[in-house]
Design an enzyme around this catalytic site. Structure first.
Site, PDB file in Angstrom:
ATOM      1  N   ASP A 159      -5.394  -2.122   4.028  1.00 43.03           N
ATOM      2  CA  ASP A 159      -6.105  -0.665   5.000  1.00 43.03           C
ATOM      3  C   ASP A 159      -6.306  -1.481   6.427  1.00 43.03           C
ATOM      4  O   ASP A 159      -6.968  -2.369   6.585  1.00 43.03           O
ATOM      5  CB  ASP A 159      -7.670  -0.138   5.014  1.00 43.03           C
ATOM      6  CG  ASP A 159      -7.928   1.159   5.266  1.00 43.03           C
ATOM      7  OD1 ASP A 159      -7.273   1.840   5.915  1.00 43.03           O
ATOM      8  OD2 ASP A 159      -8.778   1.067   5.639  1.00 43.03           O
ATOM      9  N   ARG A 205       0.707  -1.145   0.193  1.00 40.77           N
ATOM     10  CA  ARG A 205      -0.111   0.558   0.200  1.00 40.77           C
ATOM     11  C   ARG A 205       1.224   0.924  -0.276  1.00 40.77           C
ATOM     12  O   ARG A 205       1.610   1.787   0.723  1.00 40.77           O
ATOM     13  CB  ARG A 205      -0.697   0.087   1.164  1.00 40.77           C
ATOM     14  CG  ARG A 205      -1.942   1.063   1.495  1.00 40.77           C
ATOM     15  CD  ARG A 205      -2.863   1.348   2.006  1.00 40.77           C
ATOM     16  NE  ARG A 205      -3.890   2.154   2.384  1.00 40.77           N
ATOM     17  CZ  ARG A 205      -4.481   2.593   2.380  1.00 40.77           C
ATOM     18  NH1 ARG A 205      -5.209   2.661   3.625  1.00 40.77           N
ATOM     19  NH2 ARG A 205      -5.401   3.756   2.468  1.00 40.77           N
ATOM     20  N   ARG A 218      -7.590  -0.259  -3.451  1.00 40.47           N
ATOM     21  CA  ARG A 218      -6.615  -0.130  -1.979  1.00 40.47           C
ATOM     22  C   ARG A 218      -6.303  -1.858  -1.981  1.00 40.47           C
ATOM     23  O   ARG A 218      -6.744  -2.720  -1.729  1.00 40.47           O
ATOM     24  CB  ARG A 218      -6.007   0.584  -1.037  1.00 40.47           C
ATOM     25  CG  ARG A 218      -7.388   0.280   0.208  1.00 40.47           C
ATOM     26  CD  ARG A 218      -7.394   1.349   1.166  1.00 40.47           C
ATOM     27  NE  ARG A 218      -8.186   0.787   1.654  1.00 40.47           N
ATOM     28  CZ  ARG A 218     -10.008   1.730   1.404  1.00 40.47           C
ATOM     29  NH1 ARG A 218     -10.412   2.466   0.429  1.00 40.47           N
ATOM     30  NH2 ARG A 218     -10.713   1.736   2.216  1.00 40.47           N
ATOM     31  N   ASP A 269      -6.856   0.054  10.385  1.00 41.83           N
ATOM     32  CA  ASP A 269      -7.602   0.869  11.069  1.00 41.83           C
ATOM     33  C   ASP A 269      -8.106   0.403  12.208  1.00 41.83           C
ATOM     34  O   ASP A 269      -8.073  -1.068  13.159  1.00 41.83           O
ATOM     35  CB  ASP A 269      -8.840   1.465  10.632  1.00 41.83           C
ATOM     36  CG  ASP A 269      -9.108   1.998   9.731  1.00 41.83           C
ATOM     37  OD1 ASP A 269      -8.100   2.877   8.711  1.00 41.83           O
ATOM     38  OD2 ASP A 269      -9.660   1.836   8.242  1.00 41.83           O
TER      39      ASP A 269
END
Length: 163
Positions: free
Chosen positions: A97, A83, A94, A99
């Protein structure tokens, strides 16, 4: 040790393999221990809707790392798995990810780290996997199972386990 909740997802490449590698790298036992992992879910794109569906999952971890160091670990794993945040569209396609959704009862509001995650309660692709692994967990006074049951989860599909 602190408890933390992490959301993972992607929609480029072999996402399920990337998610497995991301969980392995992120929760490697050195400062971050995996407590639980949800199933993988196929989910509609959020934000930018003209793109392939995502695959998402959530993990619960125990960590000795403070929130900022945990974020740095997440970003390092993202970079290692291809990424490049500087070259992508916000909420666009993408490969991975990661988080930070919640870190214990910590509330933070810094330029690049807000805890709990500011859009946590708006996203079925986060709440449904969390409800699978930590339904009784309370974030900002709200029980995950209750918030998950109340959100529109249309299009969120639990995938069978990979053999």
């Amino acid at each position: 040790m602190a408890d933390a909740l992490i959301g993972l997802g992607g929609n480029v490449g072999d996402v399920r393999a990337t998610l497995n590698e991301a969980v392995h790298r992120f929760a490697d036992g050195a400062g971050v221990k995996l407590v639980a992992r949800s199933s993988d879910y196929r989910t509609p794109p959020w934000g930018v809707t003209d793109q392939p569906p995502f695959i998402n999952c959530a993990i619960a971890v125990e960590t000795a790392l403070p929130p900022r160091a945990l974020l740095e670990r997440a970003l390092a794993v993202e970079r290692a798995l291809g990424r490049d945040r500087t070259r992508e569209q916000r909420w666009g396609p993408r490969p991975i990810d990661i988080d930070l959704l919640a870190y214990g009862d910590v509330t933070l509001n810094e330029p690049d780290l807000i805890l709990p995650h500011p859009r946590l309660f708006e996203r079925a692709f986060v709440l449904v996997p969390l409800a699978e692994i930590v339904p009784e967990h309370v974030i900002a006074g709200q029980r995950i199972a209750d918030v998950s049951a109340a959100i529109d989860a249309n299009g969120v599909l639990r995938l069978p386990a990979r053999g």
